[in-house]
Each structure stands twice: as C-alpha cells, then as structure tokens.
Design a protein around this motif. Sequence first.
Motif, short mmCIF file in Angstrom:
data_model
loop_
_atom_site.label_atom_id
_atom_site.label_comp_id
_atom_site.label_asym_id
_atom_site.label_seq_id
_atom_site.Cartn_x
_atom_site.Cartn_y
_atom_site.Cartn_z
N SER A 144 49.48 41.28 32.88
CA SER A 144 48.89 41.97 34.03
C SER A 144 47.43 41.59 34.24
O SER A 144 46.98 41.39 35.37
N LYS A 145 46.68 41.47 33.16
CA LYS A 145 45.28 41.08 33.28
C LYS A 145 45.15 39.68 33.89
O LYS A 145 44.29 39.44 34.75
N GLN A 146 46.02 38.77 33.46
CA GLN A 146 45.98 37.40 33.97
C GLN A 146 46.33 37.36 35.46
O GLN A 146 45.66 36.69 36.25
N VAL A 147 47.37 38.10 35.84
CA VAL A 147 47.80 38.07 37.25
C VAL A 147 46.82 38.83 38.13
O VAL A 147 46.61 38.46 39.29
N PRO B 160 51.36 41.18 45.38
CA PRO B 160 51.78 40.37 46.52
C PRO B 160 51.04 39.03 46.53
O PRO B 160 49.81 38.98 46.36
N PHE B 161 51.78 37.94 46.69
CA PHE B 161 51.19 36.61 46.82
C PHE B 161 51.68 35.99 48.12
O PHE B 161 52.82 36.19 48.53
N GLN B 162 50.81 35.20 48.75
CA GLN B 162 51.15 34.61 50.03
C GLN B 162 51.98 33.35 49.83
O GLN B 162 51.66 32.49 49.00
N LEU B 163 53.06 33.24 50.60
CA LEU B 163 53.85 32.01 50.61
C LEU B 163 53.18 31.01 51.53
O LEU B 163 52.62 31.37 52.57
N GLY B 164 53.24 29.76 51.10
CA GLY B 164 52.59 28.74 51.91
C GLY B 164 53.31 27.42 51.84
O GLY B 164 54.26 27.22 51.07
N ALA B 165 52.86 26.50 52.67
CA ALA B 165 53.38 25.13 52.67
C ALA B 165 52.54 24.32 51.69
O ALA B 165 51.31 24.34 51.74
N SER C 102 41.56 36.53 43.11
CA SER C 102 41.05 35.26 43.59
C SER C 102 41.68 34.89 44.91
O SER C 102 41.02 34.39 45.83
N GLU C 103 42.99 35.14 45.06
CA GLU C 103 43.66 34.80 46.31
C GLU C 103 43.17 35.66 47.46
O GLU C 103 43.01 35.19 48.59
N ARG D 251 51.05 30.16 45.16
CA ARG D 251 50.16 29.33 44.36
C ARG D 251 50.57 29.31 42.89
O ARG D 251 50.10 28.45 42.13
N ILE D 252 51.42 30.27 42.49
CA ILE D 252 51.85 30.33 41.10
C ILE D 252 52.83 29.19 40.84
O ILE D 252 53.85 29.05 41.53
#
Length: 310
Positions: free
Chosen positions: A298-301, A172-177, A307-308, A249-250
């Motif tokens: 997978s290791k990279q993500v 899961p990654f956060q969506l942002g402005a 970090s997030e 952020r990706i």
Amino acid sequence: MPLMSNRAHRFHAPMVVYFDAIRRAGSIREAARRLNVASSAVNRQLLKLEAELGTPLFERLPTGLKLTHAGATFARHAIEVLQDAERVRSELEAMQGLRSGHVEIAAVEALTSDLLPSVLTRLRELYPRITVGVTVLGSAAISQAIVSGDADIGIAFSIDRTLDLRQLSLWPFQLGATMRPDHPLANYQKLSLGTCQAHSLILPKADLSIRQQLHRALGKLPQGMVETSSVELAKQLTLRGLGISFQTRIGIERELESGTLVHIPITKPVTLKADLGVYVRSARNPPIAVHALVELFSKQVDQMAASESR
C-alpha cells in the motif's frame, strides 16, 4: 499451488491436511508426492475421514478425483481451519518477535515488472523469515483463487465485488495508449479511442479487464494487429514499434522513466480508469504476515497514485 505451511498443518489431524492436499492436487498420488508421504497413507486417511463423516467426499473418475457436494461443503471447512492455523502460528511467532509466516499472492501480470519486485525486496529486508508464493492470473481467476483458499491475498484490476471478497485497499489509475516516442501520436497530451483506431493496435484478450473497459467505451473493437493476454508481450511488441497498446502506467514504469515508451491518457469517448485493489476472503482474518505485506504494498502504490495525480 503450494500447500499450507507444514507448521500450520501440525495443529490439525492428518485427515484434514490430506483431504485438502487431495482437493488441490486432484489425485491421491499427486497429493502424496506434494506431502512427501506414501500414497497408501493418504488414501488411508481419506477413507477414515469418509467413514467418520458417513459419506463419500470425492467421485472416483478415470480422469482423477472430483469433489462431491459433501466434499465441497467439507472443503470450505478445511480451508478455514488450515488458514486459521496459519494465522495463529504467525501471531504466536510475532509475539516472540519472529515476524515469520508464509503468504500466497495471486496477482495480475502487470505487477511483476517493477511494483511487486520492489515490494518483495523491501519485505525481505524487513522480515527475512516471511516466505512468499506468487501466482500470475487474470483478474477473474484471482477472485476464485482467494475464495478457494489457494491465495491469501489477490491483487488485481477491476475485480467484480462479491460477498466472498473483502477489499483492503483500492487505487484508481488512468488507462492510456502506450507507444514509442517516435509514434505519430506520441506528442498528444490526451487521446480518443477513435484517433487510436486509425493506427495499428495491440489489443488485450477477453480475459483481461482492460478489454472489457475498451469494449464498453467503444462498442465493437477493431481487429488488433496482435491480441494477447500477456501484458509483457504487449509491452515488448510496443517497444518494437508494432503498434499502440493499452494499459495503466503499472507494468511500464522503467520504460516511462527511460523514455522508451510514452503513456497518453484516453479521455474520449470517456475517461478510462482501472481500479487496482487488494482483496482477501471475507470469512478470514488474515495472519500478521499478510498484513505486513499489504502494508508495504500500500505504501508503494500510494506513492505511485500520488505521482499520477500530480
């Protein structure tokens, strides 16, 4: 899409190979060009296959060839046997310490900025004999590419799960402005979509999963200054100060590191997240080359997700 490895094709009769090439190309002539053989040879194998099965596999239309119902059924068989041949070949070579093979990836555009290049660079360092094909698609089209056999793996945000897809990993990654650091909202720690609406917006088009999330959270969306299906274009317009765009952020890793863009989480009316997943076809046991690439990815993500969360 590129055809399966020629070495994998040697495991099977030309009829199956040529049929699959015609299915992908949509014409005998184009299939022959991709296979580097004469059109007459391709046509001969198709006629032979149809005679053995006792039914036409393609409708001959002025615009090209279209699979019949029987052809669609045989196509599923052809996809499985050719992909299985690639897996067997990869495993046999792995037993000899060669770790070679070919992987076709269908991925969303955001991955091509930094994440996927980093993974493929590492793959090249560790397994120089593995070759890769990459096709950039929207999330919805990636599902079809996996099911049809055009892609070995799909990497996308917010894919609708079906029985035909098997999920290998999910983050899961956060969506942002996203905006320039001199934007009036740049110093906020979090934002609401309502606050963003008072400013010029660069919005994703309907074929991007982010658009669906914004729509569900806000209802009717305002008119964007620009609406685009290209993550790269949205980023470039944001860098030029044309407005606020929305993403994870990706895809903007370097810009965030250099300070040329800021990414502020959206928390109202709800916290928005996008799940990045890796998918394969359920009925398939992927070859070793696919597993090697997925492990590196997978290791990279995992590092980015950790970090997030901090």
